[in-house]
Design an enzyme around this catalytic site. Structure first.
Site: not given
Length: 413
Positions: A206, A234, A263
């Site tokens: 990240s 992610h 996310k």
């Protein structure tokens, strides 16, 4: 006779006279430049208004700004279809699960999303957790390996899972399969019969925006009869609608896949996918699952619809177009942009320069956070840019213009 610590009149808080010294701890963070504040935002979108930390008061929002610091990668948090799915789930099932999944908090809606996730990932089964953090901590601790090999830049939830497992943890160099191979070979001579080994890594990191060399990691793990656990937080929903493991065709070589719904899938919660036996074990042994109320039905409904959109729609392609434009534009301005993913870390170096750049960008209506030590190594402070699929071309250009002007003012470009 001892006095009542709750009746002080000298202005001292009780916690500062009972060994906790919170004021001193906060002052120490201030002195090291590590004190942070919350900054309320009025909505989760590509455009939003922010407020300075109001502490106990109501926030006072400023002018609307363009948000380039969100993990709402596909821009689905306010998508009408996702919002309707959340409302429908609340109306049909309730606003909360009401209990642990093992008690009465297990609904058909939870099972439907778990089936969708397992199908997307090509595994036998999935299990929902209350957060990605809970999924990592609970899974690593429940597996209870004898030795864990962990990437140097793994997420804090993986680090904490290693601590809770109380395993011997060997940290290998970031994204370096050679370092992993050396660490495993060095430990092999001391290996007891039947000793369990687990290699754990993020897929997309990240803060650096890079991708773990998963195929080489699987090679090393197989040579030493170890399991591989990959956190796709992610990556979920962005790579072929699934993740890096699926993009690289490694589903049959990665025993444990973990991820988050918060996310790209614009909701809340985490998941683990893998074999039926793995899931059956975790729902009995992962304490962060067993002792947590089931994921709220609106979050489940929203994530299920977002997953469908990610798999079938054009949002991922639109995101990659935005990423390519920003990367090309920033590099042409002279900025050093790391990574190869939707996360664009613009390396500044000096901590104060990074903070100053973030402030100048904010003055021009761009929200892009400065990331500094200890989140990243000293001397590598950066601005972390994360566009969304819903940013218009004109908004991308406005972001680049702001970086050009602010960079020149600070002599960074």
């Amino acid at each position: 006779m001892t006095g009542d610590p709750h009746s002080r009149t000298d202005g001292e808080a009780p916690e500062d006279t009972c060994g906790f010294a919170l004021a001193d701890r906060l002052a120490a963070r201030d002195a090291r430049g590590l004190r942070r504040d919350l900054r309320p935002i009025d909505r989760v979108a590509g455009r939003a208004r922010m407020a300075a930390d109001p502490r106990r008061d109501r926030p006072v929002y400023g002018d609307e700004q363009l948000v380039f610091g969100s993990n709402n990668y596909l821009g689905l948090a306010r998508d009408d279809r996702v919002v309707r799915a959340a409302r429908k789930a609340a109306a049909a099932v309730g606003t909360g699960a009401g209990a642990s999944r093992l008690v009465t908090g297990d609904t058909g809606l939870h099972r439907a999303l778990e089936r969708d996730l397992a199908e997307t990932k090509g595994t036998e089964r999935a299990l929902l957790f209350s957060s990605g953090y809970a999924a990592n901590v609970g899974t690593v601790a429940a597996l209870d390996p004898d030795v864990i090999f962990s990437d140097d830049l793994n997420h804090a939830s993986i680090v904490d899972g290693c601590r809770l497992a109380d395993a011997e943890t060997v940290v290998y160099d970031h994204c370096d399969s050679g370092s992993l191979c050396e660490a495993m070979a060095a430990r092999q001579d001391e290996r007891d019969a039947g000793e369990s080994w687990l290699v754990v890594t993020d897929s997309v990191f990240s803060m650096d925006g890079d991708v773990a060399p998963l195929s080489a990691i699987c090679d090393a793990a197989e040579r030493h009869e170890a399991w591989v656990m990959v956190d796709e937080a992610h990556a979920t929903g962005l790579y072929e609608g699934a993740g890096i493991v699926q993009r690289e065709g490694l589903g049959d070589r990665v025993q444990v896949q973990v991820g988050t719904l918060s996310k790209a899938l614009a909701s809340q919660g985490g998941y683990v996918v893998g074999s039926d036996r793995l899931v059956e074990y975790l729902l009995n042994a992962a304490r962060s699952f067993v002792f947590s109320t089931g994921l709220a039905p609106p979050a489940v409904g929203a994530a299920r619809e977002a997953l469908r959109i990610a798999r079938q729609g054009t949002r991922p392609a639109r995101l990659w177009n935005a990423v390519d434009r920003l990367r090309d534009g920033l590099e042409s301005l002279g900025y050093d942009v790391l990574g190869e993913t939707q996360i664009l870390p613009v390396v500044v170096g000096d901590r104060d320069d990074a903070l100053a750049l973030a402030n100048r960008l904010s003055d021009r209506g761009i929200v892009a956070p400065a990331i500094r030590s200890p989140t990243v190594p000293a001397g590598t402070s950066r601005i972390r840019i994360a566009p969304t699929a819903t940013h218009a071309a004109s908004e991308l250009e406005r972001c680049l213009d702001a970086f050009e002007l602010a960079g020149r003012e600070l002599d960074l470009v």
